[in-house]
Design a protein around this motif. Structure first.
Motif, mmCIF file in Angstrom:
data_model
loop_
_atom_site.group_PDB
_atom_site.id
_atom_site.type_symbol
_atom_site.label_atom_id
_atom_site.label_comp_id
_atom_site.label_asym_id
_atom_site.label_seq_id
_atom_site.Cartn_x
_atom_site.Cartn_y
_atom_site.Cartn_z
ATOM 1 N N UNK A 112 0.810 -1.223 0.000
ATOM 2 C CA UNK A 112 0.000 0.000 0.000
ATOM 3 C C UNK A 112 0.842 1.272 0.000
ATOM 4 N N UNK A 113 2.002 1.229 0.650
ATOM 5 C CA UNK A 113 2.867 2.416 0.662
ATOM 6 C C UNK A 113 3.338 2.760 -0.750
ATOM 7 N N UNK A 114 3.641 1.723 -1.547
ATOM 8 C CA UNK A 114 4.106 1.978 -2.897
ATOM 9 C C UNK A 114 2.981 2.528 -3.771
ATOM 10 N N UNK A 115 1.764 1.996 -3.620
ATOM 11 C CA UNK A 115 0.642 2.548 -4.375
ATOM 12 C C UNK A 115 0.421 4.014 -4.016
ATOM 13 N N UNK A 116 0.660 4.331 -2.768
ATOM 14 C CA UNK A 116 0.516 5.717 -2.339
ATOM 15 C C UNK A 116 1.535 6.603 -3.036
ATOM 16 N N UNK A 144 1.233 4.994 6.294
ATOM 17 C CA UNK A 144 0.859 5.682 5.064
ATOM 18 C C UNK A 144 0.850 7.196 5.262
ATOM 19 N N UNK A 145 0.504 7.634 6.472
ATOM 20 C CA UNK A 145 0.575 9.059 6.759
ATOM 21 C C UNK A 145 1.990 9.578 6.610
ATOM 22 N N UNK A 146 2.967 8.782 7.073
ATOM 23 C CA UNK A 146 4.365 9.176 6.917
ATOM 24 C C UNK A 146 4.755 9.241 5.442
ATOM 25 N N UNK A 156 -3.207 15.528 4.007
ATOM 26 C CA UNK A 156 -3.666 14.133 4.033
ATOM 27 C C UNK A 156 -2.870 13.319 5.047
ATOM 28 N N UNK A 157 -1.575 13.637 5.173
ATOM 29 C CA UNK A 157 -0.730 12.942 6.147
ATOM 30 C C UNK A 157 -1.255 13.157 7.556
ATOM 31 N N UNK A 158 -1.572 14.421 7.883
ATOM 32 C CA UNK A 158 -2.065 14.719 9.228
ATOM 33 C C UNK A 158 -3.397 14.024 9.493
ATOM 34 N N UNK A 159 -4.253 13.971 8.482
ATOM 35 C CA UNK A 159 -5.554 13.315 8.653
ATOM 36 C C UNK A 159 -5.374 11.820 8.923
ATOM 37 N N UNK A 187 5.551 5.927 13.848
ATOM 38 C CA UNK A 187 5.283 6.561 12.552
ATOM 39 C C UNK A 187 4.909 8.029 12.701
ATOM 40 N N UNK A 188 4.277 8.375 13.832
ATOM 41 C CA UNK A 188 3.802 9.743 14.025
ATOM 42 C C UNK A 188 4.898 10.689 14.494
ATOM 43 N N UNK A 189 6.023 10.129 14.976
ATOM 44 C CA UNK A 189 7.107 10.981 15.471
ATOM 45 C C UNK A 189 7.583 11.910 14.357
ATOM 46 N N UNK A 190 7.597 13.188 14.651
ATOM 47 C CA UNK A 190 8.007 14.179 13.668
ATOM 48 C C UNK A 190 6.867 14.704 12.828
ATOM 49 N N UNK A 191 5.699 14.070 12.900
ATOM 50 C CA UNK A 191 4.539 14.503 12.126
ATOM 51 C C UNK A 191 3.410 15.000 13.025
ATOM 52 N N UNK A 192 3.258 14.378 14.192
ATOM 53 C CA UNK A 192 2.212 14.771 15.128
ATOM 54 C C UNK A 192 2.817 15.609 16.253
#
Length: 810
Positions: A112-116, A144-146, A156-159, A187-192
């Motif tokens: 799924x990450x690659x499709x993203x 996937x948010x990352x 979209x990442x934050x959502x 995964x949320x480290x650095x984004x949240x």
């Protein structure tokens, strides 16, 4: 418009007849079923919902099983609204729904990450929301948010991160919650918000110390610390490690200390505290405990990855076998990353294990590619491919060599190498890795083809070991079909079972069901022809209980079969009790060597058997052989129920009091729930209604407090079953809605149907079929609604894979 609809139905019939081929147009996969829904065309909706070829095409078209499940759910809801209910059609859809859910593989997160990365967000989300996952949906959403942030879509990442965090906090099962909050936090480290990330890690730390065993607490804290360190949250990681260190002295079992120290050393190494990690790893005793080299391996690998190659190489000399070679492969890569290509190549070539030699060469190759030396990289890859041709498993190395080949522009050779991987999951993961390299090179046409191939590999079931869930379901269905009176069909279902031991279990249960139905001659003939001594004794004993005239002859045969097996001797004794010969039953029980019984289950069964023959004193003496209060509680319950049957309610009540007293000291709430429920049943049989209600209320309270979803589901089913038994069906139905496991929830609905008015029972059965897997309650259906069992069997046999009838394993 009528002609347009007729044309569309004709087109759909044509594609269906062809098995929904690759060239099936979009309107046939999406618009057509919507049209059927708008027309309430239930007949054609059922055809779509039970068409495995259509489900396969929908999955390949969308990337997941969500579209097929949506069609099934819509069909089920419309069927539930039909009067009268057609349980046959509902059961058919239920069989296909369960088969579709069971077909889900453990999809690699890279897909799924690659499709993203390719911009297909819908397909990526369809995959993670519908596939069986080794990790939770929240974990995948966070990953996937990352990726969304990486490809420049911050909103979209934050959502996605926000949804992942909310999903993690919503999990009630302690183990799943801990694992999910950890991975989401990473995964949320650095984004949240950093405070939100720290709160997630703090929750993982809290959950890690809930286990009553110190060694498990250390393991949990060590794992959480590694994840936190990997996410860059070193302060939180070191806090967890310090807490784990304080628990080491509480590990009193000598055999458990090496594992605890190894976990701490691993966490320290991951956090970058190599000196302390190495000191602890070297302290592990005895040195030949497997944890000692594993701990050194963790430290050496961390040292190599942090650039301390001399330390890593020195530690590798202390580690025998493939672990040491794996460290040297890491060392070779680290030295190459530092620019010392010749030395790195020499180290890689010196590795003795062919697979790790290939891995080391691949690691050096990546550094050469990064430096622009494609010629040197290509030469090393030739050596790596040669090493991979040597005997032995090297699946991880094949993936890395394949990716390196793609990076030097040889994607064709990379794919050819990867296709030789024996496990489809590994092929899928490696193909997704090559696809990323190809995408970075700008070859979008090729990358899409690679991703579709990766998906097909991920969905391919190439395991020679069948699904345990499916085998258990078939065992249950074999018994149910026999109980419904169709022994021939029952044996046909048993033929679908791959593992021989499970197939024999299924046949034995079918023969027991046949004997209970009165088909004694057939049950005996099949038993003697198809079953081994253990099951022959079990089934012949049951046949004897249903055939008084031949009981003596059959039980003598059974006695000859059993030898000293405790379970079989108990079964023979039970049969003698049913035949009215308690004296012979006691004699059979005397043959059991009590001191040789290794399992508490066997002792509990023996307590029940002694109670059944009226020897309560001997049953009571057996209580002293239990070291654990949990089986002792079950044994006390058997004695108490026997006391009620013998007309001694006062003794039974005293034993019930003892059961609830023992429950107080057990920390796991599952057993207090079970103990109070056992006590409630005893009080009920004694006529002590007030005490019964008090114990039943306590049992329910403890059941709701169980953290593990599976255990809570089982406990609440038992509470609901008792509520039905004492005439509280409305409360039982309310409990069914609170059960997290769909199968257990559905089981309560079927239990309710067993006592419901005739006009209410079909509705409950229908709701059960739409709620959870049929295997969870099929054993309850034969005497309630046998046609449903027949429908399930017909549909299963009609769709059985060819290998089911040909493959057999010991």
């Amino acid at each position: 418009m009528h002609r347009d609809r007729t044309d569309m139905h004709a087109r759909a019939d044509g594609y269906r007849d062809r098995g929904w081929p690759d060239d099936t147009p979009e309107d046939m996969l999406q618009s057509y079923f919507a049209l059927l829904c708008s027309m309430n065309d239930l007949e054609r909706m059922v055809v779509c919902a039970t068409d495995g070829d259509r489900h396969h095409r929908l999955r390949e078209y969308t990337g997941g099983i969500g579209a097929a499940l949506t069609e099934m759910t819509a069909t089920q809801q419309l069927l539930l609204g039909r009067h009268p209910l057609d349980l046959g059609l509902i059961a058919r859809v239920a069989v296909h729904r369960e088969a579709l859910l069971a077909s889900r593989p453990y999809l690699p997160a890279d897909i799924p990450a690659m499709w993203l990365r390719l911009g297909d967000v819908d397909r990526a989300e369809a995959i993670i929301r519908s596939g069986r996952r080794a990790e939770s949906t929240s974990t995948d959403l966070a990953k996937l948010g990352a990726v969304m942030a990486e490809v420049g879509r911050p909103d979209r990442a934050k959502a996605m991160i926000a949804e992942a965090v909310a999903g993690a906090w919503a999990i009630t099962d302690h183990t799943r919650r801990r694992d999910t909050v950890l991975r989401v936090a990473a995964s949320a480290a650095g984004l949240a918000d950093p405070a939100e990330v720290d709160a997630l890690f703090a929750e993982a730390e809290r959950l890690s110390i809930l286990d009553p065993q110190p060694v498990s607490q250390i393991s949990g804290l060590g794992h959480a610390a590694r994840v936190a360190a990997g996410a860059g949250c070193l302060g939180r990681a070191r806090s967890m490690i310090r807490r784990a260190v304080t628990l080491v002295d509480a590990v009193h079992e000598a055999a458990s200390r090496p594992g605890a120290l190894s976990s701490i050393a691993f966490a320290l190494a991951t956090a970058g505290d190599l000196d302390e990690a190495e000191a602890i790893a070297r302290e592990i005793e005895p040195a030949d405990d497997w944890n000692a080299p594993v701990a050194l391996y963790y430290v050496a690998r961390a040292a190599a990855r942090s650039g301390e190659t001399d330390r890593a190489a020195a530690l590798a000399t202390l580690i025998d076998g493939s672990l040491g070679d794996e460290v040297m492969a890491e060392v070779a890569g680290a030295i190459a990353a530092g620019g010392h290509m010749r030395r790195a190549g020499e180290i890689a070539r010196s590795i003795s294990t062919a697979g790790q030699r290939a891995q080391g060469l691949a690691n050096v190759t990546h550094a050469l590619i990064g430096s622009g030396d494609l010629e040197g990289a290509t030469a090393l890859l030739d050596e790596a491919v040669t090493a991979l041709a040597a005997p032995g498993r090297a699946d991880a190395a094949i993936k890395d060599v394949g990716i390196a080949l793609a990076r030097v522009g040889n994607a064709g050779s990379a794919v050819a190498l990867i296709r030789a991987l024996p496990r489809s999951h590994d092929r899928a993961e490696a193909l997704a890795g090559v696809a990323r390299v190809v995408a970075d090179a700008g070859d979008t046409g090729h990358v899409t083809a690679l991703m579709y191939e990766a998906e097909r590999a991920a969905w391919t079931d190439d395991s020679v070991v069948p699904s345990t869930d499916r085998e258990v379901s078939l065992v249950a269905l074999t018994e149910a079909v026999a109980a419904a009176g169709d022994l021939d069909r029952s044996l046909s279902v048993a033929e679908l079972i791959v593992i021989n031991g499970r197939r024999e279990l299924a046949v034995a249960r079918a023969m027991q069901a046949a004997a209970a139905n009165g088909d004694l001659a057939r049950a005996e003939a099949v038993t003697r022809a198809a079953l081994g001594p253990y099951w022959q004794a079990q089934v012949l004993s049951l046949i004897a209980a249903n055939d008084p005239q031949r009981a003596g002859e059959l039980l003598r045969d059974a006695e000859q079969q059993v030898g000293t097996d405790a379970d079989s001797l108990v079964a023979v004794a039970d049969a003698y009790v049913s035949a009215g010969d308690t004296g012979r039953a006691r004699a059979v029980l005397d043959r059991i060597e009590i001191d040789a019984l290794a399992m508490d289950e066997e002792r509990v069964a023996l307590v029940r058997a002694f109670s059944a023959v009226g020897d309560l004193d001997r049953a009571t003496r057996l209580l002293t052989t239990f070291e654990d209060d949990r089986p002792r509680i079950r044994a006390l319950s058997e004695i108490a129920l026997a006391a009620v049957r013998n007309g001694d309610p006062h003794r039974a009540e005293r034993l019930a009091d003892e059961i609830t007293g023992l429950a107080v000291a057990i920390q796991d709430p599952y057993w207090p729930a079970q103990a109070h429920l056992m006590a409630a049943e005893i009080y009920q049989r004694c006529g002590a209604d007030d005490r019964m209600h008090t114990s039943a209320t306590l049992a329910e309270a403890f059941a709701h407090g169980i953290a593990n979803d599976h255990a809570r589901s089982n406990a609440l089913v038992d509470v609901a079953r008792f509520a039905i038994a004492i005439g509280r069906p409305d409360h039982a139905e309310a409990l069914s809605r609170a059960i997290p496991d769909p199968g257990r929830s559905a089981r309560v609905l079927v239990l309710l149907a067993n006592t419901a008015p005739p006009d209410r029972a079909p509705r409950l059965i229908a709701e059960a079929l739409c709620t959870g897997p049929w295997s969870a309650y099929v054993d309850l259906l034969p005497h309630l609604y046998p046609p449903v069992v027949t429908t399930i069997t017909d549909e299963l046999l009609a769709t059985a894979a060819p290998r089911d009838r040909t493959t057999r394993r010991q």
